[in-house]
Every structure is written in C-alpha cells, then in structure tokens.
Design an enzyme around this catalytic site. Structure first.
Site, PDB file in Angstrom:
ATOM      1  N   THR A  43      41.841  34.277  45.643  1.00  0.00           N
ATOM      2  CA  THR A  43      43.239  33.964  45.917  1.00  0.00           C
ATOM      3  C   THR A  43      43.530  32.483  45.682  1.00  0.00           C
ATOM      4  OG1 THR A  43      43.281  35.703  47.589  1.00  0.00           O
ATOM      5  CG2 THR A  43      45.052  34.083  47.667  1.00  0.00           C
ATOM      6  N   TYR A 106      50.234  46.096  46.850  1.00  0.00           N
ATOM      7  CA  TYR A 106      51.530  46.632  46.452  1.00  0.00           C
ATOM      8  C   TYR A 106      51.574  48.157  46.516  1.00  0.00           C
ATOM      9  CZ  TYR A 106      56.005  47.251  44.129  1.00  0.00           C
ATOM     10  OH  TYR A 106      57.295  47.610  43.849  1.00  0.00           O
ATOM     11  N   TYR A 132      36.977  42.811  50.118  1.00  0.00           N
ATOM     12  CA  TYR A 132      37.843  41.713  50.561  1.00  0.00           C
ATOM     13  C   TYR A 132      39.063  42.311  51.239  1.00  0.00           C
ATOM     14  CZ  TYR A 132      40.850  37.518  50.052  1.00  0.00           C
ATOM     15  OH  TYR A 132      41.691  36.440  50.274  1.00  0.00           O
ATOM     16  N   ARG A 137      48.171  39.561  52.841  1.00  0.00           N
ATOM     17  CA  ARG A 137      48.600  39.411  51.459  1.00  0.00           C
ATOM     18  C   ARG A 137      48.776  40.757  50.752  1.00  0.00           C
ATOM     19  NH1 ARG A 137      48.588  34.476  48.992  1.00  0.00           N
ATOM     20  NH2 ARG A 137      47.639  32.746  50.120  1.00  0.00           N
ATOM     21  N   LYS A 162      34.289  40.319  53.066  1.00  0.00           N
ATOM     22  CA  LYS A 162      35.033  39.122  53.457  1.00  0.00           C
ATOM     23  C   LYS A 162      36.231  39.620  54.247  1.00  0.00           C
ATOM     24  CE  LYS A 162      38.067  35.454  51.764  1.00  0.00           C
ATOM     25  NZ  LYS A 162      38.754  34.869  50.587  1.00  0.00           N
ATOM     26  N   ILE A 203      33.906  32.605  53.134  1.00  0.00           N
ATOM     27  CA  ILE A 203      34.513  32.318  51.840  1.00  0.00           C
ATOM     28  C   ILE A 203      35.749  31.485  52.144  1.00  0.00           C
ATOM     29  CG2 ILE A 203      35.600  33.294  49.789  1.00  0.00           C
ATOM     30  CD1 ILE A 203      33.667  35.616  49.957  1.00  0.00           C
TER      31      ILE A 203
END
Length: 292
Positions: A43, A106, A132, A137, A162, A203
């Site tokens: 990201t 999305y 992840y 997000r 993560k 991370i």
C-alpha cells in the site's frame, strides 16, 4: 519465517516514471539500516497507481538489489483473481521470496469467496504466501475462521498473515487455531502489544523513514527486552502518528525527501502532496526521533 522490522517500501518517482536509481539506493539503505525484510508494491508503495509493467519492474529491482540478504515479500494481490495470479507468476520470475496477498477490494466477497480466491492462488503459487487483512482499505475482512481454515488447508503455502484490522484479540485467536502461522502486525503503533500476544514483527510504514530506530525497537521487542522496547516505542510513537497526518504515503515521502536529497517527495494522483499541517507534524516527530 518472517520477523522484525519489514518496511512496506515507498516507491520514488521522477516525473511520471518510477525513479529506478533512487529505488535501488533506497533498498540498499534499508538493508544497511537493519531492516529484516522488504515489501515492494504494498500500500505504501502506491501499488494502486503503478501500472502492471511498473509493478513487476519494482519487484524485480527490489529482489535484484536485496540479492538474498533479506526476504523480499512482493505485493501481488488484486481484486481480480486472475490478475493476482499474473502478479504471482511475475513476482516468482523476478526473484521474490514470498507473496503478500491483500483481501480482494471493492468486490466485497463473502468468506466462501475469500476461501475460494486464496485457495485458487495457493494451489498455483510456488512461493510462501502472507495474507494481508486491512479492512479499513479493502472493506472486506478476512475473518479469523477463514485465516485458520486457509492455513489448515495449505500449511506449507499460506504461512503468515499481516493483520491491520486493529483487533489485537485476533492474534490470540489465530495463535490458538493456527499455531504454525507466522503473525505480523500491520499497524506500527500496535506492534509492541502484538509481540506480547504472539506476533513476530511488523510490515511497517514508519520503517521507511526511521529504519535504524525501527530495527532497534523490533530487536528489543523480539528479544523480550520490553523496558528498552517501550522506551524506543515512545520515541517512535509521534512518527507513527505523523505518517498518517495526511493521506499515505504523502507524509512518508515528505519525510524521506528531508532525509535524502535523492528521494523526491512526489506522489501520484489521487494522492496529493503532503499538506502544510501534516508537514509540521512530520517535522516535529522527526526532531523527537533525532532524524530531522
């Protein structure tokens, strides 16, 4: 398998292009500063606005410069399963050591959809996979039960997560249901608590800017020296907050531009340059950390 301070690397730009020379210098500086792994095209690396050729080139440069000294965990996720598989294949060709696969964004798949997506990719990948989870997000949340089931199905392939959900109770849930799963924090401010619960590293966003301090903090926490880790965490804490004083990675790039004249602070739209208010927060945090 993975531990310590693992920066999600920012991607430097020169005009409209990736600044390959600056990126090589950046990777070398990170390794020399004690980072224990590298994540290209995460990201913070603005992967959402890299085109596919740039995405694959950035991974290849990182792997080439790292040259096996630290693991390279390549961002290879997508909201399209076939595109994720393409990124996986390219990352493998480029020499990455592992894959970071974000939850599809999305689309908002169900947990059954997530199981099918990650299972499909695990069956076709040749490298270890780090899940992840960052629902802030992606909107989609990889539920602990799904994480545990994926690790049960693919214990040699889906080896780590993560977690940037902000829910530290998940560390315990994952530990109890999938004791062989390597757990990494995705939130710098929560990393200290994560060590106590069973995480092995982070991370990190802040490690882009203060790799030396972050490496020392993670070494102390990893060794169980929590008095020293707490002291370092309090030095780093204002910097953790300042990295999100504006849309990321604008504050990261502003700070890197202050530390290195070869790293331009340029971001790609829709990420605007760092605001004046955010710059003041970064300046104060860098001064407290002794890296101004």
């Amino acid at each position: 398998m993975f531990k310590g301070s693992i920066p999600a690397l920012a991607t430097p730009f020169a005009g409209d292009a990736v600044d390959e020379e600056a990126y090589r210098r950046f990777v070398e500086w990170q390794i020399a500063s004690g980072s224990t792994g590298l994540v290209p095209c995460g990201t913070t690396g603005e992967s959402a606005t890299l085109d596919n050729d740039e995405h694959h080139k950035v991974i290849a440069i990182c792997a080439e410069v790292a040259a096996g000294r630290v693991p390279v965990i390549a961002g290879a996720g997508s909201n399209d399963t076939q595109t994720a598989l393409w990124h996986i294949k390219e990352a493998q060709i480029a020499g990455a050591d592992a894959l970071l696969l974000v939850a599809p964004y999305y689309n908002r798949p169900s947990q059954d959809g997530l199981l099918a997506h990650f299972s499909y990719l695990a069956e076709r990948a040749d490298l270890p996979i780090v899940l992840y989870n960052v629902p802030g997000r992606t909107v989609t949340d990889i539920a602990p039960e799904t994480v545990i089931e994926l690790h049960r199905r693919f214990p040699e392939r889906i080896v780590a997560i993560k977690d940037a959900s902000g829910d530290l109770s998940r560390v315990v849930t994952h530990r109890m249901g999938a004791p062989g799963l390597c757990q990494l924090s995705g939130d710098d401010p929560l990393a200290l608590a994560g060590y106590v619960l069973g995480q092995s590293g982070c991370i990190s966003v802040t490690a882009n800017v203060a790799p030396e301090l972050c490496a020392r903090f993670h070494q102390a926490a990893g060794e169980g020296d929590f008095d020293r880790a707490r002291d370092l965490n309090e030095v780093l804490y204002p910097l953790h907050r300042a990295m999100f004083a504006d849309a990321s990675p604008a504050p990261v790039k502003y700070a890197l531009g202050k530390r290195h004249d070869w790293f331009a602070p340029d971001t790609r739209l829709p990420i605007a340059p760092c605001s004046g208010t955010a710059k003041k927060a970064v300046d104060a945090a860098m001064e407290k950390a002794g890296i101004a």
